[in-house]
Scaffold this motif. Sequence first.
Motif, PDB file in Angstrom:
ATOM      1  N   GLU A 218      -2.607   9.551 -28.719  1.00 47.64           N
ATOM      2  CA  GLU A 218      -3.590   9.969 -27.575  1.00 47.64           C
ATOM      3  C   GLU A 218      -3.152   9.621 -26.059  1.00 47.64           C
ATOM      4  OE1 GLU A 218      -7.360   8.880 -28.846  1.00 47.64           O
ATOM      5  OE2 GLU A 218      -7.235   9.525 -30.920  1.00 47.64           O
ATOM      6  N   GLN A 219      -3.414  10.306 -25.170  1.00 43.76           N
ATOM      7  CA  GLN A 219      -3.196   9.946 -23.760  1.00 43.76           C
ATOM      8  C   GLN A 219      -4.024   8.520 -23.571  1.00 43.76           C
ATOM      9  OE1 GLN A 219      -2.632  13.153 -21.255  1.00 43.76           O
ATOM     10  NE2 GLN A 219      -3.688  12.114 -19.692  1.00 43.76           N
ATOM     11  N   LYS A 220      -3.497   7.474 -23.088  1.00 40.23           N
ATOM     12  CA  LYS A 220      -4.339   6.177 -22.977  1.00 40.23           C
ATOM     13  C   LYS A 220      -5.212   6.449 -21.697  1.00 40.23           C
ATOM     14  CE  LYS A 220      -0.371   3.722 -24.612  1.00 40.23           C
ATOM     15  NZ  LYS A 220       0.869   2.702 -24.629  1.00 40.23           N
ATOM     16  N   ALA A 221      -6.463   5.922 -21.937  1.00 39.27           N
ATOM     17  CA  ALA A 221      -7.202   5.726 -21.176  1.00 39.27           C
ATOM     18  C   ALA A 221      -6.836   5.170 -19.732  1.00 39.27           C
ATOM     19  CB  ALA A 221      -8.549   5.199 -21.463  1.00 39.27           C
ATOM     20  N   SER A 222      -5.977   4.188 -19.752  1.00 41.45           N
ATOM     21  CA  SER A 222      -5.604   3.176 -18.805  1.00 41.45           C
ATOM     22  C   SER A 222      -4.492   3.734 -17.786  1.00 41.45           C
ATOM     23  CB  SER A 222      -5.058   1.999 -19.469  1.00 41.45           C
ATOM     24  OG  SER A 222      -3.794   2.359 -20.167  1.00 41.45           O
ATOM     25  N   THR A 223      -4.295   5.046 -18.313  1.00 40.22           N
ATOM     26  CA  THR A 223      -3.112   5.864 -17.381  1.00 40.22           C
ATOM     27  C   THR A 223      -4.156   6.984 -16.774  1.00 40.22           C
ATOM     28  OG1 THR A 223      -2.851   7.636 -19.200  1.00 40.22           O
ATOM     29  CG2 THR A 223      -1.440   5.762 -19.181  1.00 40.22           C
ATOM     30  N   ASP A 224      -5.458   7.033 -16.863  1.00 36.03           N
ATOM     31  CA  ASP A 224      -6.145   8.105 -16.156  1.00 36.03           C
ATOM     32  C   ASP A 224      -6.314   7.313 -14.485  1.00 36.03           C
ATOM     33  OD1 ASP A 224      -6.762   9.167 -18.368  1.00 36.03           O
ATOM     34  OD2 ASP A 224      -8.816   8.492 -18.557  1.00 36.03           O
ATOM     35  N   THR A 225      -6.272   8.162 -13.597  1.00 36.86           N
ATOM     36  CA  THR A 225      -6.357   8.109 -12.194  1.00 36.86           C
ATOM     37  C   THR A 225      -7.553   7.890 -11.712  1.00 36.86           C
ATOM     38  OG1 THR A 225      -5.604  10.275 -11.626  1.00 36.86           O
ATOM     39  CG2 THR A 225      -3.903   8.581 -11.839  1.00 36.86           C
ATOM     40  N   ILE A 226      -7.980   7.146 -10.486  1.00 34.36           N
ATOM     41  CA  ILE A 226      -9.051   7.210  -9.979  1.00 34.36           C
ATOM     42  C   ILE A 226      -9.279   8.287  -9.074  1.00 34.36           C
ATOM     43  CG2 ILE A 226      -8.357   5.812  -7.986  1.00 34.36           C
ATOM     44  CD1 ILE A 226     -11.236   4.168  -8.269  1.00 34.36           C
ATOM     45  N   ALA A 227     -10.613   8.912  -9.035  1.00 36.04           N
ATOM     46  CA  ALA A 227     -10.697   9.930  -7.972  1.00 36.04           C
ATOM     47  C   ALA A 227     -11.412   9.585  -6.923  1.00 36.04           C
ATOM     48  CB  ALA A 227     -11.709  11.066  -8.722  1.00 36.04           C
ATOM     49  N   VAL A 228     -11.081  10.172  -5.705  1.00 33.57           N
ATOM     50  CA  VAL A 228     -11.779   9.929  -4.654  1.00 33.57           C
ATOM     51  C   VAL A 228     -12.452  10.970  -3.776  1.00 33.57           C
ATOM     52  CG1 VAL A 228     -10.359   8.134  -4.099  1.00 33.57           C
ATOM     53  CG2 VAL A 228      -9.875  10.359  -2.966  1.00 33.57           C
ATOM     54  N   GLY A 229     -13.571  10.706  -2.753  1.00 32.25           N
ATOM     55  CA  GLY A 229     -14.131  11.881  -2.103  1.00 32.25           C
ATOM     56  C   GLY A 229     -13.123  12.231  -1.072  1.00 32.25           C
ATOM     57  N   ASP A 231     -13.267  11.459   2.040  1.00 35.74           N
ATOM     58  CA  ASP A 231     -13.050  10.364   2.954  1.00 35.74           C
ATOM     59  C   ASP A 231     -12.080   9.346   2.298  1.00 35.74           C
ATOM     60  OD1 ASP A 231     -14.725   9.589   0.769  1.00 35.74           O
ATOM     61  OD2 ASP A 231     -16.331   8.852   2.011  1.00 35.74           O
ATOM     62  N   ASN A 232     -11.602   9.670   1.040  1.00 35.15           N
ATOM     63  CA  ASN A 232     -10.704   8.725   0.405  1.00 35.15           C
ATOM     64  C   ASN A 232     -11.240   7.380  -0.105  1.00 35.15           C
ATOM     65  OD1 ASN A 232      -8.169  10.192   0.560  1.00 35.15           O
ATOM     66  ND2 ASN A 232      -8.164   9.750   2.789  1.00 35.15           N
ATOM     67  N   GLU A 233     -12.641   7.557  -0.221  1.00 40.26           N
ATOM     68  CA  GLU A 233     -13.283   6.404  -0.919  1.00 40.26           C
ATOM     69  C   GLU A 233     -13.710   6.734  -2.179  1.00 40.26           C
ATOM     70  OE1 GLU A 233     -14.766   3.483   0.516  1.00 40.26           O
ATOM     71  OE2 GLU A 233     -13.018   4.030   2.066  1.00 40.26           O
ATOM     72  N   PRO A 234     -13.561   5.972  -3.159  1.00 35.69           N
ATOM     73  CA  PRO A 234     -13.999   6.072  -4.575  1.00 35.69           C
ATOM     74  C   PRO A 234     -15.086   6.798  -4.805  1.00 35.69           C
ATOM     75  CG  PRO A 234     -13.289   3.747  -4.382  1.00 35.69           C
ATOM     76  CD  PRO A 234     -13.523   4.234  -3.119  1.00 35.69           C
ATOM     77  N   PHE A 235     -14.807   7.975  -5.893  1.00 35.23           N
ATOM     78  CA  PHE A 235     -15.919   8.775  -6.121  1.00 35.23           C
ATOM     79  C   PHE A 235     -16.914   8.394  -7.269  1.00 35.23           C
ATOM     80  CE2 PHE A 235     -17.678  12.583  -8.280  1.00 35.23           C
ATOM     81  CZ  PHE A 235     -17.894  13.540  -7.264  1.00 35.23           C
ATOM     82  N   GLY A 445     -20.717  19.806  -8.354  1.00 32.06           N
ATOM     83  CA  GLY A 445     -20.921  20.505  -7.158  1.00 32.06           C
ATOM     84  C   GLY A 445     -20.384  19.884  -5.942  1.00 32.06           C
ATOM     85  N   LYS A 446     -19.771  18.674  -6.104  1.00 30.91           N
ATOM     86  CA  LYS A 446     -19.277  17.729  -4.732  1.00 30.91           C
ATOM     87  C   LYS A 446     -17.547  17.935  -4.993  1.00 30.91           C
ATOM     88  CE  LYS A 446     -22.927  14.363  -4.924  1.00 30.91           C
ATOM     89  NZ  LYS A 446     -22.993  13.001  -5.140  1.00 30.91           N
ATOM     90  N   THR A 447     -17.036  18.282  -3.959  1.00 27.05           N
ATOM     91  CA  THR A 447     -15.403  18.375  -3.801  1.00 27.05           C
ATOM     92  C   THR A 447     -14.748  16.787  -3.812  1.00 27.05           C
ATOM     93  OG1 THR A 447     -15.733  20.343  -2.444  1.00 27.05           O
ATOM     94  CG2 THR A 447     -13.643  19.168  -2.703  1.00 27.05           C
TER      95      THR A 447
END
Length: 493
Positions: A218-229, A231-235, A445-447
């Motif tokens: 399976e695709q490893k969870a550790s390879t998932d990337t963080i999402a940001v809003g 404003d480039n702050e963590p979502f 509903g948020k980008t």
Amino acid sequence: MSFTEKDLKQIANRGSDLKTIEQQIENFKTGFPFMTAKRAATIGDGMIKLDEKELNEYLEIFNQETSKKKLLKFVPASGAASRMFKSLYAAKDEGKSDKSVEQFHEQIKSFAFYNSLSKFLKTNEKQEQLEALLGSNGLDYGNLPKGLLEFHAYGDSTRTALEEHLVEGAQYANNKGKVRLHFTVSPEHRKKFKDLINKVLKSYEAEYNVKFDISFSEQKASTDTIAVGMDNEPFLDNKGDLLFRPAGHGALLENLNDVDADIIFIKNVDNVVPDHLKSETILYKKALAGLLLCFQKQIFYFLKRLEKPEPSVYMVNKAIRFIKENLSVETPKGFRNWSPEEKYKFAIAKLNRPLRICGMVKNVGEPGGGPFWAKNSDDSISLQIVESAQFDMKNKKQKEIFEKATHFNPVDLICATKNHKKEKYDLLKFRDPKTGFITEKSQSGKTLKAQELPGLWNGAMSDWNTLFVEVPLITFNPVKTVNDLLRKEHQPA
């Protein structure tokens, strides 16, 4: 970037690396640079076209050498089939119809899955057909991966895409009757894949007189990337947790890195044809693997000689000539003025890395990547698969180079991931981290902005030795929409 204690605990629990996540956030801020393509790779200039004599020669090499080699067919199979049914969903949920929906209904009996579908039909009305195909009270195809869908009909029986890969594997990834296949799957579908394998394996082993060795990852969870809003702050999600997203097929480099084989065939799960059209695929898979072994032998020859105490200047120059003329690497500007020691290190670096042969088909207007000569971070120029999104289309010269591509990447790879000492390369050391992608998505509903890792066959393999070979168009028959299964290449003979 400062994370709360709660954030740090979440990151640790996922097995993610804090420095990597910080770099991902920096990537959102700075963006990824475009690739600098120098020209399209064409036949005679970075692209090999095999004539019949050469095909037979490399086929013979494959037949002679592979009994000593560990073969593996590696199939990315975690992709959901939901995109295949986009127009059918619009018809089912919103009553929207178009030509593709009408074609689906008119030719519904021509699909391999029709017999299975008909068991859920009472009136055979259009809405009922859609509900039965896509819904959980019917075939549930809208929630299954492509690998588990019935693709092809053979008289009264059918084969799923996964089964077609078993049949293919039996004919070119077969070493003394043992056939090894590895499927990357999503966690929620792993059991269904295993159940299908358990159901059909014995009959295919009897039919092809082989023993299958099937593995999954399976695709490893550790390879998932963080999402940001924006404003480039963590979502943060509705629970106030950091949002991580799967990072595209580039994440599968970790899975590829974990497998052990001398020759690895990589092909997408939906690119299969019925038996009556398989012969050219099998011929080219074997011939290209023979070509790979031929080049690998020459690379190992140079590495062994260059590793001797004080290799001669003659041998270093001979190796560099081979790198330029045979491995299609153009040296950086001013290379001729480099010291003998610098040239030696350059030769070792370019020889001692993974090797891949990439089948390329003639460009027929498909979207996606193609074969190009492109600039690397060390200022050398080499063969790269470059996606359209990696081109700066506002740059007139780059746009012209992109449009001059004569061939297209069908994802038809044959890889060698061990060195001359039979040690596995750490594939993570040969990717270009600056070749990721940033896309806009939405959640509740948020980008937000999401990040994909360097693609498996472009940025993730950018520092591999690469050879491009033209392969016949018949070897490329992907199923992107359900109606692709109505094309003659997916219908019975």
